[in-house]
Motif scaffolding. Structure first.
Motif, PDB file in Angstrom:
ATOM      1  N   LEU A  42       0.832  -1.217   0.000  1.00  0.00           N
ATOM      2  CA  LEU A  42       0.000   0.000   0.000  1.00  0.00           C
ATOM      3  C   LEU A  42       0.864   1.264   0.000  1.00  0.00           C
ATOM      4  O   LEU A  42       0.805   2.108   0.897  1.00  0.00           O
ATOM      5  N   ILE A  43       1.688   1.413  -1.031  1.00  0.00           N
ATOM      6  CA  ILE A  43       2.662   2.504  -1.099  1.00  0.00           C
ATOM      7  C   ILE A  43       1.972   3.837  -1.354  1.00  0.00           C
ATOM      8  O   ILE A  43       1.028   3.932  -2.138  1.00  0.00           O
ATOM      9  N   MET A  44       2.507   4.891  -0.706  1.00  0.00           N
ATOM     10  CA  MET A  44       1.994   6.252  -0.905  1.00  0.00           C
ATOM     11  C   MET A  44       2.350   6.734  -2.314  1.00  0.00           C
ATOM     12  O   MET A  44       3.480   6.571  -2.758  1.00  0.00           O
ATOM     13  N   PRO A  45       1.403   7.331  -3.055  1.00  0.00           N
ATOM     14  CA  PRO A  45       1.715   7.866  -4.380  1.00  0.00           C
ATOM     15  C   PRO A  45       2.795   8.957  -4.314  1.00  0.00           C
ATOM     16  O   PRO A  45       2.969   9.619  -3.287  1.00  0.00           O
ATOM     17  N   GLU A  46       3.507   9.136  -5.399  1.00  0.00           N
ATOM     18  CA  GLU A  46       4.568  10.148  -5.460  1.00  0.00           C
ATOM     19  C   GLU A  46       3.994  11.547  -5.714  1.00  0.00           C
ATOM     20  O   GLU A  46       2.832  11.707  -6.077  1.00  0.00           O
ATOM     21  N   ASN A  47       4.849  12.532  -5.504  1.00  0.00           N
ATOM     22  CA  ASN A  47       4.549  13.939  -5.811  1.00  0.00           C
ATOM     23  C   ASN A  47       3.418  14.534  -4.983  1.00  0.00           C
ATOM     24  O   ASN A  47       2.720  15.440  -5.434  1.00  0.00           O
TER      25      ASN A  47
END
Length: 559
Positions: free
Chosen positions: A43-48
């Motif tokens: 469940l990785i946090m989205p970039e930017n």
């Protein structure tokens, strides 16, 4: 002093700190053993997007939009901007953020910021909650609600179906040790047009027909024409169906419902002279576990099992008339008949066909009376029509859903999540390693399951989580388990290791060493706090800690 032997013992097995990746748990996929970017728990946090709670670190402040919300430009990419709307209540900041790339929203999220060192972020498009450290701006763990539906409340039945009938077969064992049907019959107790109950029955004997098939066909055609409703057969799935299924499928229109090898129902239709007749066969043994003799005593029905020389009939004596058969034909391992009962049977003019019919109609009456009492108890107590279910488990489930279901607290979980949680359900030990003992003391605990279910239980909509802190769980976790070690790092030889482990072959052991597996969080807290086990949580499923989920159910049953 007399010796006392205790029959139940733990089986102690050492894993010798083997590689945990070699421990193959039942129904567990390899990619759920460790974290990786492809792991369903990552469940990785989205970039930017900003990972800070400090709005001044979002980027370069660029004024306000038309609604008065603050605008920030990304430090590294001027094409990315954030529009931030803050509201505050009870010292809690609710922050809604829209993230733009060249004037197009690419993601939105909501932060809840309190005085805690951790703040929560929810990205609705991903349906994921992230929990971030205020000091480091790092994601500590993330969670995602499982796709599941709240159990729907079932409806009580407005009336009890009185259309029930019973069917039975009598067999002898031939020279090849095979069961051969030689008689059958049915009994029904239906309302007529004036709503007056009237019984009807019919019995069939093999010597009146040219074959067993002809006997069954005649029996079923007679039965279906009286509109018998649900026809119960005691042990339909594992006995009677072996004789009647072929006949039914070849001569009637049959729609069968199975669960594994068990027959839930046989919906039978028959057309004759432009009329369509229907009946449904069901297995009463799936509702009422036990022999008719036992059930008759339990429900205290008027008609009890009678005496019959089960081992006397054979293919050569079906027309037998004479002295009653010897005592040995009546009493065996499965049928304990006293000599007084045997002597009460008239000695002369004993007719096998007549006695078979007496025994058969007696069994039919007994079965019907048991079913009548059982269905009345259930309907009068719970307003559930038993004929609409097929098994005792489905009946119990319907009773709960109709009368005791706490709304929006129990959810049905499917797929991989269901398999994971199932792996944490292990059950109790029933092994007996010492088969003999003297002066044994036996103990039993009444109503242990109902008592346990009065405790707090997992409820609500579950979330899959990669949180590694066991204290944050009330649910099921996948963890690396290590039993206590001494100062040299060797595993201590515990006399009774409390934590079980299920092997590939389904056997249950209580090991010493190191392994991985799915467990209920409270079990792991117990062995950690009371037996010095080391618990390294990898991921798991979080539930709401619900109080009194089944209090109404068990209090109603027990009082």
């Amino acid at each position: 002093m007399k010796k006392i032997y205790y029959v139940i013992r733990y089986r102690i097995i050492s894993f010798n700190d083997i590689d945990v990746k070699k421990v193959n748990l039942r129904n567990l996929k390899p990619n759920t053993k460790v974290f990786s970017k492809t792991n369903r728990f990552s469940l990785i946090m989205p970039e930017n997007i900003p990972t800070t709670h400090n709005i001044d670190k979002y980027g370069i402040f660029d004024g306000f939009d038309s609604s008065g919300n603050k605008i920030f430009i990304n430090y590294k990419n001027p094409d990315i901007k954030y529009i931030v709307k803050d509201s505050s209540k009870n010292n809690i900041i609710n922050r809604d953020v829209d993230c733009y790339f060249k004037d197009n929203i690419f993601i939105s999220y909501k932060d809840i910021i309190s005085n805690s060192n951790i703040f929560e972020r929810f990205i609705q498009s991903l349906n994921v909650y992230y929990y971030l450290d205020k000091n480091t701006s790092l994601v500590l763990y993330s969670e995602k609600p499982i796709k599941s539906k709240s159990l729907k409340q079932a409806f009580r039945d407005p009336y009890k179906n009185e259309k029930i009938s019973v069917f039975d077969i009598e067999c002898f064992i031939n020279k090849n040790n095979l069961f051969i049907p030689f008689a059958c019959g049915w009994y029904s107790y239906l309302n007529n047009k004036q709503k007056v109950k009237k019984s009807k029955s019919c019995l069939y004997y093999i010597t009146d027909f040219s074959s067993v098939d002809e006997m069954f066909i005649k029996c079923f055609k007679d039965l279906i024409k009286i509109n018998p409703g649900v026809v119960y057969v005691h042990n339909l799935s594992k006995f009677d169906s072996f004789f009647i299924n072929k006949i039914l499928f070849e001569n009637f229109n049959v729609n069968a419902k199975y669960k594994g090898r068990l027959i839930l129902s046989l919906n039978v239709k028959y057309n004759e002279d432009g009329k369509t007749y229907k009946m449904i066969f069901k297995d009463s043994l799936l509702l009422l576990q036990g022999s008719l003799k036992y059930l008759g005593k339990t429900y205290n029905v008027e008609t009890k099992k009678s005496l019959f020389p089960y081992s006397f009939p054979n293919e050569d004596n079906l027309n037998y008339i004479g002295d009653k058969p010897d005592f040995k034909f009546y009493s065996n391992d499965d049928n304990n008949v006293s000599i007084d009962d045997y002597n009460s049977i008239p000695k002369d003019n004993w007719n096998l066909k007549d006695e078979t019919f007496k025994y058969l109609i007696n069994d039919l009456h007994c079965t019907y009376q048991i079913l009548e009492k059982f269905t009345n108890i259930i309907y009068n107590g719970e307003r559930i029509d038993v004929t609409k279910v097929s098994t005792i488990s489905s009946l119990s489930f319907k009773i709960i859903k109709a009368n005791y279901l706490p709304l929006n607290k129990l959810y049905q979980i499917n797929g991989q999540s269901h398999k994971d949680i199932r792996n944490a359900y292990i059950g109790g030990r029933v092994d007996s390693f010492t088969p003999f003992g003297e002066n044994i003391k036996c103990y039993d605990v009444n109503s242990l399951y109902p008592f346990a279910m009065l405790n707090p239980l997992p409820g609500g909509q579950a979330k899959m989580s990669n949180d590694t802190n066991l204290e944050n769980y009330f649910g099921v976790v996948y963890a690396k388990i290590s039993t206590p070690t001494n100062s040299n790092g060797d595993y201590i030889n515990l006399k009774y290791p409390p934590l079980p482990f299920k092997c590939d072959n389904g056997s249950l052991i209580n090991p010493i060493g190191c392994w991985e597996g799915w467990y209920f969080s409270e079990e792991l807290k117990y062995v950690r706090d009371n037996h010095a086990y080391k618990i390294d949580v990898k991921h798991g499923y979080k539930f709401t800690k619900e109080e009194g989920l089944f209090n109404d159910l068990f209090i109603n049953i027990m009082i």
